[in-house]
Design a protein around this motif. Structure first.
Motif, mmCIF file in Angstrom:
data_model
loop_
_atom_site.group_PDB
_atom_site.id
_atom_site.type_symbol
_atom_site.label_atom_id
_atom_site.label_comp_id
_atom_site.label_asym_id
_atom_site.label_seq_id
_atom_site.Cartn_x
_atom_site.Cartn_y
_atom_site.Cartn_z
ATOM 1 N N THR B 90 0.840 -1.192 0.000
ATOM 2 C CA THR B 90 0.000 0.000 0.000
ATOM 3 C C THR B 90 0.875 1.241 0.000
ATOM 4 O OG1 THR B 90 -1.165 -1.297 1.645
ATOM 5 C CG2 THR B 90 -2.180 0.755 0.987
ATOM 6 N N GLN B 91 1.982 1.180 0.770
ATOM 7 C CA GLN B 91 2.866 2.343 0.856
ATOM 8 C C GLN B 91 3.301 2.832 -0.510
ATOM 9 O OE1 GLN B 91 6.332 2.296 3.456
ATOM 10 N NE2 GLN B 91 5.109 1.288 5.010
ATOM 11 N N SER B 92 3.763 1.905 -1.358
ATOM 12 C CA SER B 92 4.315 2.365 -2.635
ATOM 13 C C SER B 92 3.213 2.941 -3.511
ATOM 14 C CB SER B 92 5.067 1.228 -3.338
ATOM 15 O OG SER B 92 4.167 0.261 -3.781
ATOM 16 N N THR B 93 2.025 2.341 -3.454
ATOM 17 C CA THR B 93 0.919 2.895 -4.239
ATOM 18 C C THR B 93 0.518 4.268 -3.712
ATOM 19 O OG1 THR B 93 0.148 0.629 -4.383
ATOM 20 C CG2 THR B 93 -1.337 2.324 -5.194
ATOM 21 N N MET B 94 0.360 4.370 -2.391
ATOM 22 C CA MET B 94 -0.061 5.637 -1.807
ATOM 23 C C MET B 94 0.954 6.740 -2.092
ATOM 24 S SD MET B 94 -2.968 5.466 -0.511
ATOM 25 C CE MET B 94 -2.960 7.052 0.299
ATOM 26 N N LEU B 95 2.223 6.360 -2.002
ATOM 27 C CA LEU B 95 3.263 7.351 -2.231
ATOM 28 C C LEU B 95 3.175 7.871 -3.672
ATOM 29 C CD1 LEU B 95 5.478 8.437 -0.422
ATOM 30 C CD2 LEU B 95 7.081 7.034 -1.690
ATOM 31 N N LYS C 250 5.580 2.547 -14.927
ATOM 32 C CA LYS C 250 6.827 2.481 -14.171
ATOM 33 C C LYS C 250 6.641 1.639 -12.904
ATOM 34 C CE LYS C 250 9.736 5.663 -11.531
ATOM 35 N NZ LYS C 250 9.006 5.951 -10.289
ATOM 36 N N ASN C 251 5.515 1.886 -12.224
ATOM 37 C CA ASN C 251 5.242 1.151 -10.998
ATOM 38 C C ASN C 251 5.103 -0.342 -11.242
ATOM 39 O OD1 ASN C 251 5.187 2.353 -8.475
ATOM 40 N ND2 ASN C 251 3.091 1.648 -8.133
ATOM 41 N N ILE C 252 4.384 -0.666 -12.312
ATOM 42 C CA ILE C 252 4.185 -2.088 -12.629
ATOM 43 C C ILE C 252 5.523 -2.741 -12.936
ATOM 44 C CG2 ILE C 252 3.238 -3.676 -14.344
ATOM 45 C CD1 ILE C 252 0.800 -1.797 -14.500
ATOM 46 N N MET C 253 6.339 -2.027 -13.721
ATOM 47 C CA MET C 253 7.632 -2.601 -14.082
ATOM 48 C C MET C 253 8.511 -2.793 -12.852
ATOM 49 S SD MET C 253 8.314 -0.757 -17.705
ATOM 50 C CE MET C 253 10.056 -0.602 -17.516
ATOM 51 N N GLU C 254 8.489 -1.776 -11.976
ATOM 52 C CA GLU C 254 9.298 -1.884 -10.753
ATOM 53 C C GLU C 254 8.835 -3.044 -9.902
ATOM 54 O OE1 GLU C 254 9.197 1.837 -8.744
ATOM 55 O OE2 GLU C 254 10.750 2.675 -10.030
ATOM 56 N N ARG C 255 7.510 -3.185 -9.788
ATOM 57 C CA ARG C 255 6.976 -4.250 -8.958
ATOM 58 C C ARG C 255 7.384 -5.607 -9.538
ATOM 59 N NH1 ARG C 255 1.231 -2.881 -6.506
ATOM 60 N NH2 ARG C 255 2.427 -1.163 -5.652
ATOM 61 N N SER C 257 10.028 -6.305 -11.415
ATOM 62 C CA SER C 257 11.460 -6.598 -11.204
ATOM 63 C C SER C 257 11.718 -6.902 -9.728
ATOM 64 C CB SER C 257 12.321 -5.429 -11.668
ATOM 65 O OG SER C 257 12.177 -4.339 -10.800
ATOM 66 N N LEU C 258 10.927 -6.269 -8.859
ATOM 67 C CA LEU C 258 11.061 -6.532 -7.427
ATOM 68 C C LEU C 258 10.673 -7.973 -7.125
ATOM 69 C CD1 LEU C 258 11.832 -4.170 -5.498
ATOM 70 C CD2 LEU C 258 9.563 -4.396 -4.542
ATOM 71 N N ASN C 259 9.576 -8.411 -7.759
ATOM 72 C CA ASN C 259 9.129 -9.790 -7.554
ATOM 73 C C ASN C 259 10.181 -10.783 -8.028
ATOM 74 O OD1 ASN C 259 6.752 -9.263 -6.348
ATOM 75 N ND2 ASN C 259 5.515 -9.368 -8.201
ATOM 76 N N VAL C 260 10.734 -10.511 -9.223
ATOM 77 C CA VAL C 260 11.765 -11.395 -9.764
ATOM 78 C C VAL C 260 12.900 -11.500 -8.767
ATOM 79 C CG1 VAL C 260 13.506 -11.636 -11.548
ATOM 80 C CG2 VAL C 260 11.186 -10.945 -12.162
ATOM 81 N N LYS C 261 13.284 -10.333 -8.225
ATOM 82 C CA LYS C 261 14.375 -10.307 -7.267
ATOM 83 C C LYS C 261 14.031 -11.124 -6.030
ATOM 84 C CE LYS C 261 17.370 -6.767 -5.491
ATOM 85 N NZ LYS C 261 17.317 -5.385 -5.063
ATOM 86 N N LYS C 262 12.770 -10.985 -5.598
ATOM 87 C CA LYS C 262 12.336 -11.689 -4.411
ATOM 88 C C LYS C 262 12.451 -13.194 -4.620
ATOM 89 C CE LYS C 262 8.287 -11.997 -1.911
ATOM 90 N NZ LYS C 262 6.871 -11.731 -2.098
#
Lengths: 346, 276, 273
Positions: B90-95, C250-255, C257-262
């Motif tokens: 939620t934080q990243s979306t809200m931000l 941008k957010n979707i892409m970051e998420r 790549s974050l998931n891949v990293k996880k």
């Protein structure tokens, strides 16, 4: 002795997943109680219930005969040593320890005296002005303990406090914690996943798994009389073999009949049979009921650890003498060494 | 490591160093030169002295920027704290939602308020429907301060959020464990730990607010001149006087430096940050 | 408490978004009124796309932003490499100067560059226009590139440069093969930051552009001086939509790549166990 804390029928779930399933636990005054179990077993959650950081979905927490289930953490006479210490990074050692006293607005004189005493108790005299972030893990640990104890709690909760320390330091701190507990005569509730730690420090061990208590007892009893195969396996290594109870004091293992000391099971009931590796004797006589080939021998310092393959089981054996790898050996154990347990559900 | 290559590596910075020298350092020296030397190249304090005539504008700029900064802090502090305690997802979306308006050009954001605040604007229209007003809202001090708050609020939220996000929840639990209720925990733990964020938030809002000339011009009409307007007029306006403009700029820089030094002083815990 | 928090967050978001949504709504309004909705039209959008000044300044803005961000990325990355090899004192000095355009009020940076360009104009007959604007943009972009790339050197896996040399790469090849990939995220974020700052800049451009090189923000400014012009609402709406799309992507892409990293981390954890 009187119960200082009782948990009655505690149930907790997060996001629909049951984390604690009907926990009932009585903790006596001045006792060193350890909650032991693998990660995810609910031991930390149980501790946080007592600390007041989590509200149970149902059930109650009784503290000195008063129901404190709904009481927020800051109104409970218990204090916590957090997993990663949770020291206040903006305060020095002295102020960290003094924090709880300042919140209660105690006079400066009393604060100075109490903090000095505590720092002495945890061997941190002279560290008052230090920045907590520049302390070693062991020192931070001591500050965390002093910060909690200075409030004179009736019960101290410790959440895997030694987890971040290296082995040698951990051994030191174990003795140290035990000493502190005995000198202050207060109740410690200690969470760990390290069975050795639990056995060496505790008066009472509570073994947990999947949100339920498996066994409560003195370390000796837990070790010698595990109530099920999980406890047996978790408390030290064990051979757990499928068996069938033929009648009282007679069990079938690997197709052979053995005398044992357990009774009270149904006839033909499938059971778990637990035999400790140190209770097994190897003989050169390959004609024993159970015999096998030595697959590996590892020197462990005090003893050898061997794996012996018989026709339907791989046996873990501890002994001070080791046969050759590949040699045929007989596997011997006495009736006392056989522990019969009900099969675990699931 | 190869010594020669090491020197070679240092040399790759030289185009940048030349660039910064010519286009950052020299222009600032020119500002200083213009502020202290007249047309004939003679040293004079005349320009610096004449800045004094505009002390009312300086005082107005400082207090308006200060009011806007304080209100930004008051609005942002609870918001940043609430955000920092939400679940990570939620934080990243809200931000993103909070920061999104900042990605629009500030002229457009300021223009939006012109539309809302005008005498025939939406707010007065709505008030008129319940029989109130019209109120003069545009071209007032309040409108300028509102514009500053609206434009620079995210600059306050972001640094506050980023320090608060680093506060371990177990530290707050420890405070609670040691006898703090929510409010006590806020003042004894959260506030002291977020001082670096407060200080950089104050700087990040105050500096653009005190030097703006667009917000005051668009929302303040002609009557609420700020330091920025004054400077702009000396360079591009009718009052063309680059020497005076340079002198005012110099004073503005000094004010900004004083503010930043003060903030840095108050935030002594943060020693490794490189400031000017 | 939870409810109160939610209410508070909603109120702040309302404050942030109401002005923008009002603009969006009125961009479709048939009259120039700012308070009464009288009907739906796309007229203002049509006018916007016929407005040559706006289209031309949009073109200028993009050209300037692309050129300025590419040049400043090159300049800034090389600078970061050099600075990271400097001694403590040199590093502090250069980074201190690097911070000047960031902390200085924009208007001061703007007028100081203007004074310099006036000097150039007098001595070398260099007119205000594309060149001055480009120089100004590079000047305020470079510091951000440096600040984005510098930390990557500190976070770099220790000794990989030596390891590459140990495995037979020459110094230059080692740099390209192992150092560059490690600092790449910093270079990219520096580039993107420079690009968006260039797109968005008004104050410094205002003092350093000439009549032939107006950027979109400057054109917007002159439009707002004429008070009522619903085309601005239309322009705002378009910009808002573009910003939303870019940020969501941008957010979707970051998420992702974050998931891949996880997952990668989970794997390594399993291996250790």
């Amino acid at each position: 002795m009187e119960n200082v804390i009782s948990l009655n029928d505690i149930v907790v779930s997060f996001d629909g997943e049951t984390v604690l399933n009907n926990i009932n636990l009585d903790i006596k005054d001045k006792e060193f109680v350890t909650l032991l179990g693998p990660s995810g077993c609910g031991k930390t959650t149980t501790l946080r219930i007592i600390g007041g950081f989590i509200q149970p979905d149902s059930g109650e927490v009784i503290f000195e005969n008063k129901n404190i289930t709904k009481l927020p953490p800051y109104r409970r006479n218990v204090n916590t040593v957090f997993q990663k210490y949770a020291l206040f990074p903006h305060l020095n050692v002295f102020e960290n320890v003094a924090f709880g006293l300042r919140v209660r607005k105690l006079p400066e004189k009393e604060i100075n005296k109490a903090v000095a005493e505590m720092l002495e108790l945890v061997n941190l005299k002279g560290f008052e002005e230090r920045n907590v972030q520049n302390l070693s893990g062991g020192q931070q640990q001591r500050v965390a303990i002093a910060r909690a104890l200075v409030n004179k709690p009736k019960v101290l909760l410790l959440d895997e406090p030694l987890g971040a320390l290296d082995l040698k330091l951990r051994k030191e701190m174990q003795t140290e914690l035990k000493r502190i507990q005995q000198s202050l005569e207060i109740t410690f509730i200690y969470v760990t996943h390290d069975q050795e730690e639990a056995l060496t420090m505790s008066d009472t061990v509570v073994v947990m798994k999947d949100g339920s208590i498996q066994q409560i007892g003195r370390p000796v009893d837990i070790y010698n009389e595990p109530q099920n195969a999980f406890v047996a396996d978790f408390i030290g290594e064990s051979n757990i073999i499928d068996g069938i109870m033929l009648k009282d004091r007679l069990v079938a293992i690997c197709g052979h009949e053995f005398e044992c000391v357990d009774s009270g099971f149904d006839e033909k009931q499938p059971v778990d049979v637990v035999i400790r590796p140190e209770d097994i004797t190897l003989t050169a006589n390959a004609d024993e009921k159970i015999h096998g080939v030595v697959r590996s021998v590892t020197f462990k310092g005090v003893h050898y650890e061997m794996v012996v393959d018989s026709s339907d089981f791989s046996w873990l054996v501890h002994s001070t003498k080791a046969p050759e790898v590949g040699s045929e050996v007989g596997i011997l154990f006495g009736p006392d060494d056989i522990h019969i347990m009900n099969k675990m559900k699931g | 490591m190869d010594k020669k290559f090491n020197i070679g590596q240092k040399l790759v910075a030289s185009p940048y160093i030349v660039w910064v020298a010519v286009f950052v350092v020299v222009p600032l020296l020119m500002v200083a030169y213009f502020a202290f030397f007249g047309d004939e190249g003679k040293f004079t304090l005349e320009y610096i002295k004449s800045v004094g005539q505009y002390s009312d504008i300086f005082i107005r700029s400082i207090w308006m920027a200060a009011v806007a900064t304080i209100i930004c802090l008051l609005i942002s502090y609870p918001l940043a704290f609430i955000l920092s305690r939400m679940s990570k997802k939620t934080q990243s979306t809200m931000l993103m939602i909070v920061m999104l308006p900042m990605w629009m050009n500030f002229l457009l954001r300021t223009y939006a308020w012109m539309t809302l605040l005008g005498n025939e604007g939406l707010i007065n229209h709505l008030l008129g429907m319940i029989g109130l007003g019209p109120f003069k809202m545009l071209n007032t001090v309040g409108a300028v301060i509102l514009g500053m708050i609206y434009n620079y609020l995210p600059y306050m939220i972001l640094p506050l959020y980023s320090v608060m996000e680093k506060i371990d929840p177990s530290v707050l639990e420890a405070a609670s464990d040691l006898g703090c209720n929510r409010i006590k925990a806020m003042f004894r733990v959260v506030v002291p730990l977020s001082i670096p964020g407060i200080m950089s938030g104050i700087t990040m809002v105050f500096v653009p607010a005190i030097s703006t000339f667009i917000i005051s011009r668009m929302l303040g009409g002609g009557g609420n001149m700020l330091i920025g307007d004054l400077i702009e007029m000396q360079f591009l306006g009718n009052a063309y006087n680059p020497n005076l403009g340079a002198a005012i700029s110099l004073v503005l820089m000094v004010i900004v430096l004083i503010i930043m030094a003060a903030m840095h002083q108050l935030d002594s815990s943060d020693d490794d940050r490189v400031l000017l | 408490m939870k409810k109160l928090s939610k209410l508070y967050v909603s109120l702040v978001l309302l404050f942030l978004y109401v002005p923008i949504f009002v603009m969006i709504v009125f961009s479709f309004n048939t009259t120039k009124s700012r308070s009464v909705l009288s009907g739906f039209t796309l007229e203002w959008y049509a006018k916007l796309f016929e407005n040559e000044l706006i289209l031309k300044s949009l073109g200028n803005t993009i050209i300037i932003a692309v050129c300025a961000s590419i040049i400043s990325t090159l300049l800034g990355t090389l600078a970061a490499i050099g600075i990271s090899r400097m001694g403590k004192f040199g590093k502090a000095t250069v980074l201190g100067i690097n911070n000047i355009p960031i902390i200085n009020p924009e208007i001061v940076t703007g007028v100081s560059l203007m004074l310099l360009f006036v000097f150039f104009k007098a001595r070398m007959s260099m007119e205000f226009g594309f060149t001055t604007l480009l120089i100004a943009h590079i000047t305020f972009d470079v510091p951000y590139v440096v600040l984005n790339v510098m930390p990557k050197f500190r976070q770099m896996t220790p000794h990989i440069y030596e390891a590459a040399q140990d495995l037979g790469c020459g110094p230059f090849k080692s740099f390209i093969k192992v150092v560059l990939p490690e600092i790449m995220p910093g270079i990219i974020s520096g580039f993107l930051m420079a690009f968006t700052f260039s797109l968005d800049d008004f104050v410094i451009s205002y003092f350093t552009s000439g009549p032939t090189s107006q950027t979109l923000p400057i054109t917007i400014y002159s439009m707002t001086r004429r008070k009522v012009s619903p085309e601005i609402n239309a322009l705002s709406t378009i910009i808002f939509v573009v910003v939303v799309i870019v940020l969501v992507v941008k957010n979707i892409m970051e998420r992702r790549s974050l998931n891949v990293k996880k997952y990668a981390d989970d794997d390594s954890a399993e291996i250790i166990e």
